[in-house]
Design a protein around this motif. Structure first.
Motif, short mmCIF file in Angstrom:
data_model
loop_
_atom_site.label_atom_id
_atom_site.label_comp_id
_atom_site.label_asym_id
_atom_site.label_seq_id
_atom_site.Cartn_x
_atom_site.Cartn_y
_atom_site.Cartn_z
N ILE A 80 0.86 -1.18 0.00
CA ILE A 80 0.00 0.00 0.00
C ILE A 80 0.89 1.23 0.00
O ILE A 80 1.78 1.36 0.84
CB ILE A 80 -0.92 0.00 1.23
N ILE A 81 0.63 2.14 -0.93
CA ILE A 81 1.40 3.37 -1.01
C ILE A 81 0.44 4.54 -0.88
O ILE A 81 -0.53 4.64 -1.63
CB ILE A 81 2.17 3.48 -2.35
N VAL A 82 0.72 5.42 0.08
CA VAL A 82 -0.05 6.64 0.25
C VAL A 82 0.90 7.78 -0.08
O VAL A 82 2.00 7.87 0.47
CB VAL A 82 -0.57 6.77 1.70
N CYS A 83 0.49 8.66 -1.00
CA CYS A 83 1.41 9.66 -1.53
C CYS A 83 0.70 11.00 -1.73
O CYS A 83 -0.38 11.03 -2.32
CB CYS A 83 1.96 9.14 -2.85
N LEU A 84 1.32 12.07 -1.24
CA LEU A 84 0.83 13.41 -1.55
C LEU A 84 1.29 13.79 -2.96
O LEU A 84 2.43 13.52 -3.34
CB LEU A 84 1.37 14.43 -0.55
N MET A 85 0.43 14.41 -3.73
CA MET A 85 0.74 14.76 -5.10
C MET A 85 1.44 16.12 -5.15
O MET A 85 0.91 17.10 -5.64
CB MET A 85 -0.54 14.77 -5.94
N ILE A 86 2.65 16.16 -4.59
CA ILE A 86 3.48 17.36 -4.63
C ILE A 86 4.88 16.99 -5.07
O ILE A 86 5.30 15.83 -4.92
CB ILE A 86 3.52 18.10 -3.26
N ASP A 87 5.60 17.95 -5.61
CA ASP A 87 6.96 17.76 -6.11
C ASP A 87 7.01 16.53 -7.01
O ASP A 87 6.18 16.37 -7.87
CB ASP A 87 7.95 17.66 -4.94
#
Length: 122
Positions: free
Chosen positions: A93-100
């Motif tokens: 499971i990967i949780v990722c903010l969509m920044i940079d």
């Protein structure tokens, strides 16, 4: 299992195999821990160091027309990080903010770790 100079790794959990779950979890959790450490290393850039396996991952279909709303409570505890990797048996499971370049790091970390672990030594 090691035969000669080849090592066979269990990357999928076969049902009905009693030692598989424990053996598989050892490897998959190790991969996820290494991927987490890799994305937290600011010197790593997936543009410069990546696995060719990452090219096999289908492109993301990002939906930008949806407005933000309050999310439902998760059944697992997620610590506040820009990118978080978690593992449950054979689900990564990967949780990722969509920044940079977080999405590129999230998509490239696990393939690079798997490529590094499965490289021939001779």
């Amino acid at each position: 299992m090691i035969v000669g100079s080849l090592a066979y790794l269990l990357f999928r959990l076969p049902f009905g195999s009693s030692p598989a779950a424990g053996c598989f979890s050892l490897l998959s959790e190790f991969v996820v821990d290494l991927a987490q450490a890799l994305v937290e290393d600011n010197s790593w850039s997936p543009a410069h160091l990546h696995s060719t396996m990452a090219n096999s991952i289908p492109p993301l279909k990002l939906v930008t027309e949806i407005s933000f709303v309050t999310a439902r409570k998760l059944s697992i505890k997620i610590l506040a990080k820009e990118i978080s990797f978690y593992c449950y048996i054979d689900n990564m499971i990967i949780v990722c903010l969509m920044i940079d370049n977080n999405i590129q790091k999230a998509l490239n970390a696990i393939p690079l770790i798997l490529d590094s672990l499965s490289r021939p030594i001779n």
